[in-house]
Design an enzyme around this catalytic site. Structure first.
Site, PDB file in Angstrom:
ATOM      1  N   LYS A 122       0.831  -1.218   0.000  1.00 35.09           N
ATOM      2  CA  LYS A 122       0.000   0.000   0.000  1.00 35.09           C
ATOM      3  C   LYS A 122       0.856   1.254   0.000  1.00 35.09           C
ATOM      4  CE  LYS A 122      -4.403  -1.765   1.628  1.00 35.09           C
ATOM      5  NZ  LYS A 122      -5.571  -1.624   2.482  1.00 35.09           N
ATOM      6  N   LYS A 125      -5.668 -10.389  -5.191  1.00 35.50           N
ATOM      7  CA  LYS A 125      -6.933 -10.723  -4.525  1.00 35.50           C
ATOM      8  C   LYS A 125      -8.017  -9.707  -4.871  1.00 35.50           C
ATOM      9  CE  LYS A 125      -6.910  -8.133  -0.312  1.00 35.50           C
ATOM     10  NZ  LYS A 125      -7.783  -7.938   0.795  1.00 35.50           N
ATOM     11  N   LYS A 149     -11.782  -4.306  -2.145  1.00 37.30           N
ATOM     12  CA  LYS A 149     -12.693  -3.160  -2.208  1.00 37.30           C
ATOM     13  C   LYS A 149     -11.990  -1.961  -2.799  1.00 37.30           C
ATOM     14  CE  LYS A 149     -14.593  -3.811   2.304  1.00 37.30           C
ATOM     15  NZ  LYS A 149     -13.320  -3.759   2.967  1.00 37.30           N
TER      16      LYS A 149
HETATM   17  P1  ATP Z   1      -9.359  -3.154   1.237  1.00 32.02           P
HETATM   18  O1  ATP Z   1      -9.347  -3.437  -0.224  1.00 32.02           O
HETATM   19  O2  ATP Z   1      -9.942  -1.838   1.592  1.00 32.02           O
HETATM   20  O3  ATP Z   1      -8.032  -3.455   1.887  1.00 32.02           O
HETATM   21  P2  ATP Z   1     -10.581  -5.643   1.575  1.00 32.02           P
HETATM   22  O4  ATP Z   1     -11.510  -5.841   0.453  1.00 32.02           O
HETATM   23  O5  ATP Z   1      -9.252  -6.312   1.510  1.00 32.02           O
HETATM   24  O6  ATP Z   1     -10.403  -4.134   1.840  1.00 32.02           O
HETATM   25  P3  ATP Z   1     -11.132  -5.888   4.429  1.00 32.02           P
HETATM   26  O7  ATP Z   1     -12.168  -5.063   5.033  1.00 32.02           O
HETATM   27  O8  ATP Z   1      -9.728  -5.449   4.629  1.00 32.02           O
HETATM   28  O9  ATP Z   1     -11.361  -6.131   2.858  1.00 32.02           O
HETATM   29  O10 ATP Z   1     -11.276  -7.384   4.940  1.00 32.02           O
HETATM   30  C1  ATP Z   1     -12.402  -7.933   5.605  1.00 32.02           C
HETATM   31  C2  ATP Z   1     -12.255  -9.422   5.639  1.00 32.02           C
HETATM   32  O11 ATP Z   1     -12.382  -9.959   4.317  1.00 32.02           O
HETATM   33  C3  ATP Z   1     -10.880  -9.905   6.155  1.00 32.02           C
HETATM   34  O12 ATP Z   1     -11.064 -11.034   6.972  1.00 32.02           O
HETATM   35  C4  ATP Z   1     -10.153 -10.301   4.907  1.00 32.02           C
HETATM   36  O13 ATP Z   1      -9.185 -11.304   5.139  1.00 32.02           O
HETATM   37  C5  ATP Z   1     -11.278 -10.817   4.032  1.00 32.02           C
HETATM   38  N1  ATP Z   1     -10.961 -10.674   2.617  1.00 32.02           N
HETATM   39  C6  ATP Z   1     -10.688  -9.521   1.962  1.00 32.02           C
HETATM   40  N2  ATP Z   1     -10.454  -9.755   0.661  1.00 32.02           N
HETATM   41  C7  ATP Z   1     -10.582 -11.101   0.483  1.00 32.02           C
HETATM   42  C8  ATP Z   1     -10.464 -11.966  -0.649  1.00 32.02           C
HETATM   43  N3  ATP Z   1     -10.196 -11.504  -1.846  1.00 32.02           N
HETATM   44  N4  ATP Z   1     -10.671 -13.290  -0.463  1.00 32.02           N
HETATM   45  C9  ATP Z   1     -10.971 -13.783   0.766  1.00 32.02           C
HETATM   46  N5  ATP Z   1     -11.095 -13.028   1.875  1.00 32.02           N
HETATM   47  C10 ATP Z   1     -10.906 -11.697   1.746  1.00 32.02           C
END
Ligand code: ATP
Ligand code: LTN
Length: 323
Positions: A109, A190, A193
């Site tokens: 990041k 991955k 969001k």
């Molecule tokens: P950001 O993109 O803002 O970092 P994010 O989409 O990675 O957000 P978080 O809010 O950080 O999501 O994560 C919430 C939960 O979802 C965490 O337990 C994280 O491990 C899980 N998670 C996030 N992305 C994935 C993914 N692609 N596959 C499986 N689990 C995920």
């Protein structure tokens, strides 16, 4: 067993959040479970205040729509329990700069943002505070959080050794399938969001036609052999993983029952629509009553607060602070 997990209000939750985390929160909510919308974490990026405010309320509703039941577990908003920031400071004085600087997510990041905030570096300490405040034994998260969880364990052990037994050392719970849902367009990263393109990610509230379009256009390969193989067929294996997680079957077994990508994609679309449509309908219904959502958040914070206050009191006394 005491469970705690959190999710950031950085945008609309997606399929990765659901399969990697939220679904397992619901499955474990009859344990002694606490789940929170971690709004303080979202301040580590450049987020507009009105957007953060709306995202937090929407995500709270989304968790209820996914099946979190506030009578069975404790659902709350992180910033409404002030002990998270309080314990964060104590733990920042236990963590080292070197170990935070080495976190993979920080490096990725920080590379993308010029003049990143200090909070981006110290973010895993706040996550450790979230977990340790509740004497958590188990933390359901997706695969990307393993390293942060390891840090939380390390900080708990270091604190206990230095200041006396105070925190439970938590364990992660990463699902076998769905723990790492990849971007549909770029299956080397991955689904996220904040990073995925709209075509690469499926939102929890996506319409049927949009889901169908995205799955149809999901990147696969040209040799047309349906096989679960992460080395040579990432895009396809991602779709098989998603299908497996949705239907509780093994992706290898699913692959064996198809000969054509098109048929697999059509059935996967159907499974997605079947899972996501009821969530979308409940979500729309919940959003129509903001006062009720605010009331539930207050109840949740009220249930979490005394547990957090007690742990904070013990940690601060152990470090020598006057009460
Ligand atoms: P950001 O993109 O803002 O970092 P994010 O989409 O990675 O957000 P978080 O809010 O950080 O999501 O994560 C919430 C939960 O979802 C965490 O337990 C994280 O491990 C899980 N998670 C996030 N992305 C994935 C993914 N692609 N596959 C499986 N689990 C995920
Ligand atoms: N860092 C996590 C979100 C998160 C979390 C937590 C997860 C913050 N606090 C406590 C589990 C337990 C993320 O970015 N996915």
């Amino acid at each position: 067993m005491r469970i705690l997990s959190g999710i950031q209000p950085t945008g609309t939750p997606h399929l990765g959040n659901y399969l990697g985390a939220i679904r397992n929160w619901v499955a474990n909510q009859n344990e002694d479970s606490l789940y929170c919308v971690v709004d303080l974490h979202s301040l580590t990026g450049d987020i507009d205040p009105a957007t953060l405010n709306a995202n937090t309320r929407h995500l709270f509703a989304a968790l209820l729509a996914c099946g979190i039941d506030h009578d069975k577990c404790t659902l709350f908003i992180q910033s409404q329990v002030p002990w998270h920031s309080q314990l964060n400071w104590l733990l920042e004085c236990v963590a080292s700069y070197g170990e935070l600087k080495r976190m993979t997510q920080f490096k990725e990041k920080a590379d993308r943002q010029s003049g990143y905030r200090v909070g981006l570096l110290t973010y895993p300490v706040l996550m450790a505070a979230d977990i340790l405040l509740y004497q958590t034994t188990h933390v359901p998260v997706g695969d990307d959080q393993r390293q942060h969880l390891e840090l939380a364990r390390e900080l708990a052990e270091r604190f206990n050794n230095r200041y006396g037994q105070t925190f439970v050392v938590p364990e992660g719970m990463v699902p076998q399938f769905g723990g790492r849902v990849m971007d549909l367009q770029e299956p080397i990263r991955k689904m996220s969001k904040s990073v995925s393109s709209p075509q690469g990610s499926i939102d929890l509230f996506e319409s049927e036609s949009s889901i169908a379009k995205k799955i149809k256009r999901a990147v696969t390969d040209t040799d047309n052999e349906v096989k679960y193989d992460w080395e040579s067929k990432r895009g396809l294996s991602n779709l098989l993983d998603i299908f497996g997680a949705l239907t509780n079957r093994s992706p290898v077994e699913i692959a064996a029952s198809y000969t054509r990508y098109g048929d697999l994609k059509a059935d996967l679309t159907e499974a997605l629509v079947e899972t996501l449509t009821p969530i979308r309908l409940r979500y729309e219904d919940l959003l129509s009553d903001p006062a009720e959502l605010a009331r539930l958040a207050t109840i949740g914070a009220g249930k979490a607060e005394p547990i957090a206050a007690e742990t904070y009191r013990r940690a601060s006394a152990a470090m020598g602070l006057l009460s």
